[in-house]
Design an enzyme around this catalytic site. Structure first.
Site, PDB file in Angstrom:
ATOM      1  NE  ARG A  15      -1.064   2.572   2.863  1.00  0.00           N
ATOM      2  CZ  ARG A  15      -0.501   3.681   3.316  1.00  0.00           C
ATOM      3  NH1 ARG A  15      -0.416   4.763   2.548  1.00  0.00           N
ATOM      4  NH2 ARG A  15       0.028   3.742   4.529  1.00  0.00           N
ATOM      5  CB  CYS A 239       3.932  10.339   1.193  1.00  0.00           C
ATOM      6  SG  CYS A 239       2.281  11.026   1.459  1.00  0.00           S
TER       7      CYS A 239
HETATM    8  C1  LIG Z   1     -10.291  11.732   1.113  1.00  0.00           C
HETATM    9  C2  LIG Z   1     -10.606  12.125  -0.328  1.00  0.00           C
HETATM   10  C3  LIG Z   1     -11.457  11.045  -0.977  1.00  0.00           C
HETATM   11  C4  LIG Z   1     -11.337  13.431  -0.300  1.00  0.00           C
HETATM   12  O1  LIG Z   1     -11.420  13.944  -1.622  1.00  0.00           O
HETATM   13  P1  LIG Z   1     -12.478  15.070  -1.987  1.00  0.00           P
HETATM   14  O2  LIG Z   1     -12.238  15.432  -3.419  1.00  0.00           O
HETATM   15  O3  LIG Z   1     -12.422  16.157  -0.973  1.00  0.00           O
HETATM   16  O4  LIG Z   1     -13.807  14.226  -1.713  1.00  0.00           O
HETATM   17  P2  LIG Z   1     -15.193  14.048  -2.357  1.00  0.00           P
HETATM   18  O5  LIG Z   1     -15.999  13.356  -1.316  1.00  0.00           O
HETATM   19  O6  LIG Z   1     -15.663  15.345  -2.926  1.00  0.00           O
HETATM   20  O7  LIG Z   1     -14.944  13.006  -3.553  1.00  0.00           O
HETATM   21  C5  LIG Z   1     -14.310  13.341  -4.750  1.00  0.00           C
HETATM   22  C6  LIG Z   1     -14.382  12.146  -5.702  1.00  0.00           C
HETATM   23  O8  LIG Z   1     -13.710  11.031  -5.128  1.00  0.00           O
HETATM   24  C7  LIG Z   1     -14.622   9.928  -4.966  1.00  0.00           C
HETATM   25  N1  LIG Z   1     -14.311   9.284  -3.682  1.00  0.00           N
HETATM   26  C8  LIG Z   1     -14.413   9.812  -2.468  1.00  0.00           C
HETATM   27  N2  LIG Z   1     -14.026   8.927  -1.558  1.00  0.00           N
HETATM   28  C9  LIG Z   1     -13.680   7.811  -2.235  1.00  0.00           C
HETATM   29  C10 LIG Z   1     -13.183   6.558  -1.810  1.00  0.00           C
HETATM   30  N3  LIG Z   1     -12.976   6.280  -0.529  1.00  0.00           N
HETATM   31  N4  LIG Z   1     -12.920   5.632  -2.748  1.00  0.00           N
HETATM   32  C11 LIG Z   1     -13.131   5.893  -4.053  1.00  0.00           C
HETATM   33  N5  LIG Z   1     -13.592   7.086  -4.520  1.00  0.00           N
HETATM   34  C12 LIG Z   1     -13.857   8.024  -3.580  1.00  0.00           C
HETATM   35  C13 LIG Z   1     -15.992  10.563  -4.960  1.00  0.00           C
HETATM   36  O9  LIG Z   1     -16.969   9.621  -5.330  1.00  0.00           O
HETATM   37  C14 LIG Z   1     -15.821  11.668  -5.962  1.00  0.00           C
HETATM   38  O10 LIG Z   1     -15.820  11.100  -7.261  1.00  0.00           O
HETATM   39  P3  LIG Z   1     -16.407  11.939  -8.521  1.00  0.00           P
HETATM   40  O11 LIG Z   1     -17.825  12.255  -8.154  1.00  0.00           O
HETATM   41  O12 LIG Z   1     -15.527  13.159  -8.667  1.00  0.00           O
HETATM   42  O13 LIG Z   1     -16.249  10.972  -9.675  1.00  0.00           O
HETATM   43  C15 LIG Z   1      -9.320  12.315  -1.148  1.00  0.00           C
HETATM   44  O14 LIG Z   1      -8.642  13.410  -0.611  1.00  0.00           O
HETATM   45  C16 LIG Z   1      -8.425  11.123  -1.128  1.00  0.00           C
HETATM   46  O15 LIG Z   1      -8.733  10.074  -1.671  1.00  0.00           O
HETATM   47  N6  LIG Z   1      -7.242  11.273  -0.480  1.00  0.00           N
HETATM   48  C17 LIG Z   1      -6.356  10.128  -0.290  1.00  0.00           C
HETATM   49  C18 LIG Z   1      -4.952  10.585  -0.373  1.00  0.00           C
HETATM   50  C19 LIG Z   1      -4.059   9.421  -0.117  1.00  0.00           C
HETATM   51  O16 LIG Z   1      -4.381   8.263  -0.386  1.00  0.00           O
HETATM   52  N7  LIG Z   1      -2.878   9.726   0.399  1.00  0.00           N
HETATM   53  C20 LIG Z   1      -1.885   8.718   0.677  1.00  0.00           C
HETATM   54  C21 LIG Z   1      -2.249   7.887   1.866  1.00  0.00           C
HETATM   55  S1  LIG Z   1      -1.875   8.673   3.420  1.00  0.00           S
HETATM   56  C22 LIG Z   1      -0.285   8.295   3.671  1.00  0.00           C
HETATM   57  O17 LIG Z   1       0.355   7.721   2.818  1.00  0.00           O
HETATM   58  C23 LIG Z   1       0.318   8.593   5.006  1.00  0.00           C
HETATM   59  C24 LIG Z   1       0.464   7.330   5.857  1.00  0.00           C
HETATM   60  C25 LIG Z   1      -0.894   6.741   6.223  1.00  0.00           C
HETATM   61  O18 LIG Z   1       1.166   6.320   5.152  1.00  0.00           O
HETATM   62  C26 LIG Z   1       1.224   7.651   7.151  1.00  0.00           C
HETATM   63  C27 LIG Z   1       2.483   8.486   6.937  1.00  0.00           C
HETATM   64  O19 LIG Z   1       3.428   8.056   6.253  1.00  0.00           O
HETATM   65  O20 LIG Z   1       2.504   9.579   7.477  1.00  0.00           O
END
Ligand SMILES: CC(C)(COP(=O)([O-])OP(=O)([O-])OC[C@H]1O[C@@H](n2cnc3c(N)ncnc32)[C@H](O)[C@@H]1OP(=O)([O-])[O-])[C@@H](O)C(=O)NCCC(=O)NCCSC(=O)C[C@@](C)(O)CC(=O)[O-]
Length: 296
Positions: A15, A239
């Site tokens: 992941r 990231c």
């Molecule tokens: C949180 C959101 C979704 C907000 O994103 P948003 O644009 O604010 O949310 P939204 O609710 O307006 O949704 C936008 C679009 O995304 C879809 N959507 C909404 N939710 C989902 C979902 N769950 N699965 C699939 N699709 C989804 C939703 O249906 C819509 O689709 P559209 O109508 O435009 O076609 C977005 O910001 C996002 O996906 N962010 C994820 C970023 C990410 O994955 N970052 C990396 C992981 S974190 C990390 O690596 C750190 C960690 C954990 O490892 C620890 C560390 O190292 O510090």
């Protein structure tokens, strides 16, 4: 505190690693997860149900979770930022899910497009619904030792966000040095500040190795009671919202160090190296694990 006799590794390569590498096939991902389980890894973060527009590399997460030949006793975890993610994780039969918050406002906005408080509001119904399905929820806190946008982060803020997630029902809080800037004494002080509010046996470390400090930071924190560490096979990843950050500490490098200290992990180092070398070949490069390069 005495050093432990056993450390639990939480493998995030499929992941955290692959979310920030060039796309590999679903079959390669499934093979990676299966070969990690065959090496004795018991906790594998295999999927991320986030927006495919934000992180296209994880768009096939459902197929990955559904395609794995599961091994009894192994937990296959998925990231879920919201209820939509949880529903997809339930459909794909994830063994557990993880919510992810940050200790810095800047990172929270860039990573999940909302403030820290808004993210917590989002997690409340998610955690409730997960409980209804008896699905354990893990909690991440990013930027615990520094933020690419906000700079220095107060340990009190890391402890505050960690305690909120713990009290909401996360069974474990993983403390992320997202950009790998920490150094050993700072890491240990941060762990101790959080451990004053969340039991230390409920904490995990998730240290990226950008500055080559992760192994030293983990070693320093073992003396404070840490017993779970997140690592990434072959040092995969980074990231997408922290440009220039390297992957997590390579699993092979941690396993080598722990076994050399007489600390058990239950993992077969040679099989782990094979898993890391195979996915590195699929990515067209050498493994990022120093131990893998030395022993291959
Ligand atoms: C949180 C959101 C979704 C907000 O994103 P948003 O644009 O604010 O949310 P939204 O609710 O307006 O949704 C936008 C679009 O995304 C879809 N959507 C909404 N939710 C989902 C979902 N769950 N699965 C699939 N699709 C989804 C939703 O249906 C819509 O689709 P559209 O109508 O435009 O076609 C977005 O910001 C996002 O996906 N962010 C994820 C970023 C990410 O994955 N970052 C990396 C992981 S974190 C990390 O690596 C750190 C960690 C954990 O490892 C620890 C560390 O190292 O510090």
């Amino acid at each position: 505190m005495a050093l432990p006799t056993h450390i639990s590794l939480f493998e995030v390569g499929p992941r955290d690693g692959l979310q920030n590498e060039k796309q590999v096939t679903t079959a390669d991902k499934i093979l990676l997860v299966e070969s990690l389980a065959a090496a004795g890894v018991k906790r594998i973060e295999a999927a991320s149900f986030v927006s495919p527009k934000w992180v296209p590399q994880m768009a096939d997460s459902g197929e990955v979770l559904k395609g794995i030949s599961r091994v009894a006793g192994v937990r296959y975890s998925a990231l879920t930022p919201n209820l939509k993610g949880l529903e997809l994780a339930l459909d794909a039969n994830a063994s557990e899910v993880a919510v992810f918050a940050a200790a810095s406002e800047g990172f929270s906005q860039k990573n999940i497009n909302c403030s820290i408080e808004e993210s917590i509001e989002r997690f409340i119904p998610l955690i409730e619904k997960a409980k209804e399905h008896n699905l354990p929820v893990r909690g991440y806190v990013s930027c615990v030792l520094g933020c690419p946008y906000d700079g220095e982060i107060a340990t009190s803020e890391v402890a505050r966000v960690s305690e909120i997630l713990y009290k909401l029902g996360c069974y474990e809080i993983s403390l992320g040095d997202t950009i790998g800037v920490g150094t050993p004494l700072k890491a240990r002080k941060m762990v101790e500040a959080v451990a004053a509010r969340v039991p230390v046996d409920k904490l995990a470390l998730h240290f990226h190795d950008t500055y080559g400090q992760a192994l030293a930071n983990i070693l320093a924190s073992l003396e404070s009671g840490i017993r779970t560490v997140d690592t990434s096979v072959a040092g995969l990843g980074g990231c997408p919202y922290a440009k220039g950050a390297s992957g997590n500490l390579a699993s092979e490098d941690l396993v080598y160090m722990l076994h050399g200290m007489g600390i058990e992990t239950g993992i077969d180092l040679h099989k782990l190296i094979e898993a890391g070398n195979r996915i590195s070949a699929a990515l067209g490069r050498h493994s990022g694990a120093k131990v893998a390069r030395a022993l291959t």
